[in-house]
Design an enzyme around this catalytic site. Structure first.
Site, mmCIF file in Angstrom:
data_model
loop_
_atom_site.group_PDB
_atom_site.id
_atom_site.type_symbol
_atom_site.label_atom_id
_atom_site.label_comp_id
_atom_site.label_asym_id
_atom_site.label_seq_id
_atom_site.Cartn_x
_atom_site.Cartn_y
_atom_site.Cartn_z
ATOM 1 N N ASP A 155 -21.889 -34.828 40.354
ATOM 2 C CA ASP A 155 -21.366 -34.904 38.995
ATOM 3 C C ASP A 155 -19.878 -35.270 38.972
ATOM 4 O O ASP A 155 -19.072 -34.564 38.389
ATOM 5 C CB ASP A 155 -21.613 -33.535 38.323
ATOM 6 C CG ASP A 155 -21.202 -33.512 36.866
ATOM 7 O OD1 ASP A 155 -21.381 -34.526 36.177
ATOM 8 O OD2 ASP A 155 -20.689 -32.455 36.433
ATOM 9 N N GLU A 395 -24.175 -27.035 46.623
ATOM 10 C CA GLU A 395 -25.459 -27.145 45.946
ATOM 11 C C GLU A 395 -26.447 -28.105 46.589
ATOM 12 O O GLU A 395 -26.889 -29.079 45.967
ATOM 13 C CB GLU A 395 -25.247 -27.535 44.470
ATOM 14 C CG GLU A 395 -24.502 -26.460 43.709
ATOM 15 C CD GLU A 395 -24.572 -26.622 42.193
ATOM 16 O OE1 GLU A 395 -25.057 -27.661 41.726
ATOM 17 O OE2 GLU A 395 -24.155 -25.696 41.504
ATOM 18 N N TYR A 446 -24.471 -21.059 35.737
ATOM 19 C CA TYR A 446 -24.200 -21.579 34.383
ATOM 20 C C TYR A 446 -25.122 -20.943 33.355
ATOM 21 O O TYR A 446 -25.560 -21.615 32.413
ATOM 22 C CB TYR A 446 -24.317 -23.111 34.387
ATOM 23 C CG TYR A 446 -23.187 -23.752 35.181
ATOM 24 C CD1 TYR A 446 -21.964 -24.037 34.566
ATOM 25 C CD2 TYR A 446 -23.323 -24.014 36.538
ATOM 26 C CE1 TYR A 446 -20.917 -24.574 35.290
ATOM 27 C CE2 TYR A 446 -22.273 -24.563 37.262
ATOM 28 C CZ TYR A 446 -21.075 -24.840 36.641
ATOM 29 O OH TYR A 446 -20.026 -25.367 37.357
ATOM 30 N N GLU A 482 -18.488 -21.104 40.921
ATOM 31 C CA GLU A 482 -18.438 -21.982 39.736
ATOM 32 C C GLU A 482 -19.050 -21.239 38.569
ATOM 33 O O GLU A 482 -20.134 -20.661 38.700
ATOM 34 C CB GLU A 482 -19.270 -23.258 39.944
ATOM 35 C CG GLU A 482 -18.627 -24.316 40.794
ATOM 36 C CD GLU A 482 -19.442 -25.627 40.805
ATOM 37 O OE1 GLU A 482 -20.167 -25.916 39.832
ATOM 38 O OE2 GLU A 482 -19.343 -26.339 41.819
HETATM 39 C C1 BDP Z 1 -22.477 -27.634 39.313
HETATM 40 C C2 BDP Z 1 -21.932 -28.625 40.323
HETATM 41 C C3 BDP Z 1 -20.684 -29.348 39.807
HETATM 42 C C4 BDP Z 1 -20.911 -29.826 38.390
HETATM 43 C C5 BDP Z 1 -21.245 -28.626 37.520
HETATM 44 C C6 BDP Z 1 -21.458 -29.023 36.048
HETATM 45 O O1 BDP Z 1 -21.630 -27.998 41.537
HETATM 46 O O2 BDP Z 1 -20.367 -30.427 40.644
HETATM 47 O O3 BDP Z 1 -19.822 -30.535 37.880
HETATM 48 O O4 BDP Z 1 -22.447 -28.089 37.998
HETATM 49 O O5 BDP Z 1 -22.571 -29.403 35.709
HETATM 50 O O6 BDP Z 1 -23.797 -27.346 39.517
HETATM 51 O O7 BDP Z 1 -20.498 -28.969 35.285
#
Ligand code: BDP
Length: 574
Positions: A155, A395, A446, A482
């Site tokens: 991404d 990932e 997330y 993250e």
């Molecule tokens: C995570 C990835 C990262 C993405 C992020 C996203 O590690 O590279 O930019 O998601 O979707 O899973 O913002």
């Protein structure tokens, strides 16, 4: 690999500037001998990704050709080796000097060099590169796979070209090839165990001199073939830490018949870092990581080295109260690493292995290139006190092949650097078998965004039990490496709604509250420091990821002020 240096024995010239550039969309350059020189070119800035410098090559992935000319500085050939060194060229580089091929390299974010002593002329040397970033599944990181454009399995935008400085350097014949410093602390005494390797045999002795904070410690040792080792003890040493990033200065001198033949200097931080139980210990005391995943990304320059941007990002990270970051998702420039030492940031240093797929027809190729990356990265960065652990990948896909794949990489890292813990950044959770042998588990989440959208509380509930499950299974420190929410600056809503500044604040607040209730969690890395460019796709408005706490231009969103409060120690939860 040592960075070129300027002193009485070594010199380098930075070839940065405007070079000649020519895209080769029909791939005719090789047949038409463009390696001997290219015509009808356009000027391009080196370093600099090519994508945003022009109005028409943004999505062009290569091949493309570069050329420049340079003269040999007077006296350099006299008993010296001469090298050309490339900080990073994305993705494949083929290099010719005066029409003759001098080498090739695969991989976009690590340095490589070629010796040109026998090939360089006094004047008018013609350096030509063919750079190819045609996206393919065999690359690491892999192209293709996802429904985005240009097609990647990651991404961030696949910026192409010569993205870090190209240096012409010289060093004395047979001289210092490598230095590895291992710092330790023994009853308050700082110890630097320094190994040194030369290019050739034939030297009698080496001298190691450490200075700093009013002290000077010298050790003279004899050479055995091309190797030697010294142990330097610094009584009452000042230790390196984020609050006090004290650096000593080490000079290594190589002697031939009592005379200095070569010399190389580097900063040394005396510190220890270890994983003990659920804790991360810096100099024997628990340390908690607050910070970010980041990208090398900025308008016009793309992924290129840009000195003021490095200063700016460190200044923002200091302002907000961060003490650490991860080099997501590839190694950053050497200059970024040097400043982490100077400014006191703790770094999780990551290889470029993002989005690995383990497909049958690519897995062998991926393993061999990842082994190369690990070697290049560890050898480049192992002298930085700021580097506290190595991250093997970000990932990777779920696969029965993953465990063995990463065990091979893990063992390679340990062989090159037995001193630092190894981690892997995963979104798989308790099913991530690589956590069995990594010392730290980095987890990306997330919930409340990609899952449970719009429902942060619901997402947090799942997250809480998931984290407990991972911990129960592996009993290792966990870093939430993250978590974040896309946020369009200037969008507001009450109650908070996705994409608004309020939602990002709520999201981060609830995550951090939860994280801090879990004693086995030793770090919170928000995704991302800044907004950044991505390929185009239906979840990427205008080709951007908006999870930055700062905009791409480095202006704060609401969440930046919130994080600053919490990271500077304000109690916002009671
Ligand atoms: C995570 C990835 C990262 C993405 C992020 C996203 O590690 O590279 O930019 O998601 O979707 O899973 O913002």
């Amino acid at each position: 690999m040592l960075y070129p240096q300027r002193n009485q024995y070594r010199q380098f010239i930075d070839l940065s500037g405007f070079w000649d550039f020519k895209p080769d969309p029909n791939n005719i350059g090789l047949n038409e001998n463009w390696n001997k020189g290219i015509e009808n070119t356009e000027p391009i800035a080196v370093p600099g990704s090519w994508n945003d410098q022009f109005s028409n090559y943004r999505d062009f992935m290569g091949p493309a050709w570069y050329q420049t000319k340079f003269d040999m500085p007077r006296g350099w050939l006299n008993g010296n080796h001469v090298f050309l060194r490339f900080g990073s060229v994305n993705y494949l580089a083929d290099v010719w000097l005066n029409g003759e091929k001098i080498g090739a390299h695969e991989g976009g974010h690590l340095p490589f060099e070629f010796e040109i002593t026998a090939k360089i002329k006094k004047a008018e040397n013609l350096l030509v590169l063919r750079v190819d970033n045609t996206l393919s599944r065999t690359q690491v990181p892999p192209g293709g796979v996802r429904q985005n454009y240009p097609g990647t399995n990651y991404d961030f935008f696949p910026f192409c070209g010569i993205q870090r400085p190209v240096l012409l350097y010289c060093m004395p014949e047979g001289g210092i090839k490598d230095i590895f410093v291992i710092p330790s602390i023994e009853n308050g005494t700082g110890v630097a165990t320094v190994s040194m390797e030369t290019l050739e045999e034939g030297f009698n002795e080496a001298r190691f001199i450490i200075t700093g904070f009013g002290k000077e410690i010298t050790e003279k040792v004899s050479m055995e073939g091309t190797q030697t080792k010294a142990i330097l003890k610094i009584p009452n040493a000042k230790f390196w830490s984020p609050e006090t990033p004290h650096l000593y200065f080490l000079r290594v001198e190589l002697l031939k018949q009592e005379k200095i033949w070569d010399s190389y200097s580097l900063n040394v931080g005396i510190r220890t870092f270890e994983v003990k139980g659920d804790n991360l210990l810096l100099n024997g005391k628990p340390i908690y990581l607050k910070g970010f995943g980041r990208h090398e990304d900025f308008p016009v320059v793309g992924r290129s080295f840009l000195a003021p941007l490095i200063i700016k990002d460190y200044s923002l990270m200091k302002w907000i109260g961060a003490n650490s970051f991860r080099t997501s998702h590839y190694p950053y420039s050497e200059q970024m690493m040097d400043l982490a030492d100077k400014l006191g940031f703790l770094v999780i240093d990551e290889t470029p292995a993002v989005g690995l797929t383990f497909e049958k027809n690519v897995i062998d190729k991926h393993l061999s290139i990842c082994l190369q990356y690990v070697e290049e990265l560890v050898k480049r960065d192992r002298n930085h006190p700021s580097v506290i652990m190595w991250s093997l990948a970000n990932e990777p896909n779920r696969s029965t092949k993953a465990k063995e794949f990463f065990k091979t990489l893990h063992d390679k890292v340990k062989q090159l650097d037995p001193t630092r813990p190894v981690t892997l950044v995963s979104m798989i959770g308790k099913g991530e078998q690589t956590f069995e042998f990594c010392e730290v588990a980095c987890v990306n989440r997330y919930n409340g965004w990609y899952t449970q959208p719009g429902q942060i509380d619901e997402g947090i509930k799942y997250l809480s039990s998931e984290l407990d499950e991972i911990y129960e299974k592996y009993k290792k420190p966990i870093i939430l490496s993250e978590f974040g929410a896309d946020t369009i600056p200037g969008y507001h809503s009450q109650p908070p709604e996705m994409f608004t500044e309020e939602y990002q604040v709520e999201f981060l607040k609830k995550y951090i509250k939860l994280i801090r209730e879990k004693p086995y969690i030793q770090g919170e890395h928000v995704w991302n420091l800044t907004d950044f460019k991505t390929p185009q796709g239906i979840i990427r408005v205008g080709g951007f990821n908006y999870k930055g706490v700062f905009t791409r231009e480095r202006q704060p969103k609401l969440a930046a002020h919130f994080l600053r409060k919490i990271w500077k120690g304000e109690d916002i939860f009671s």
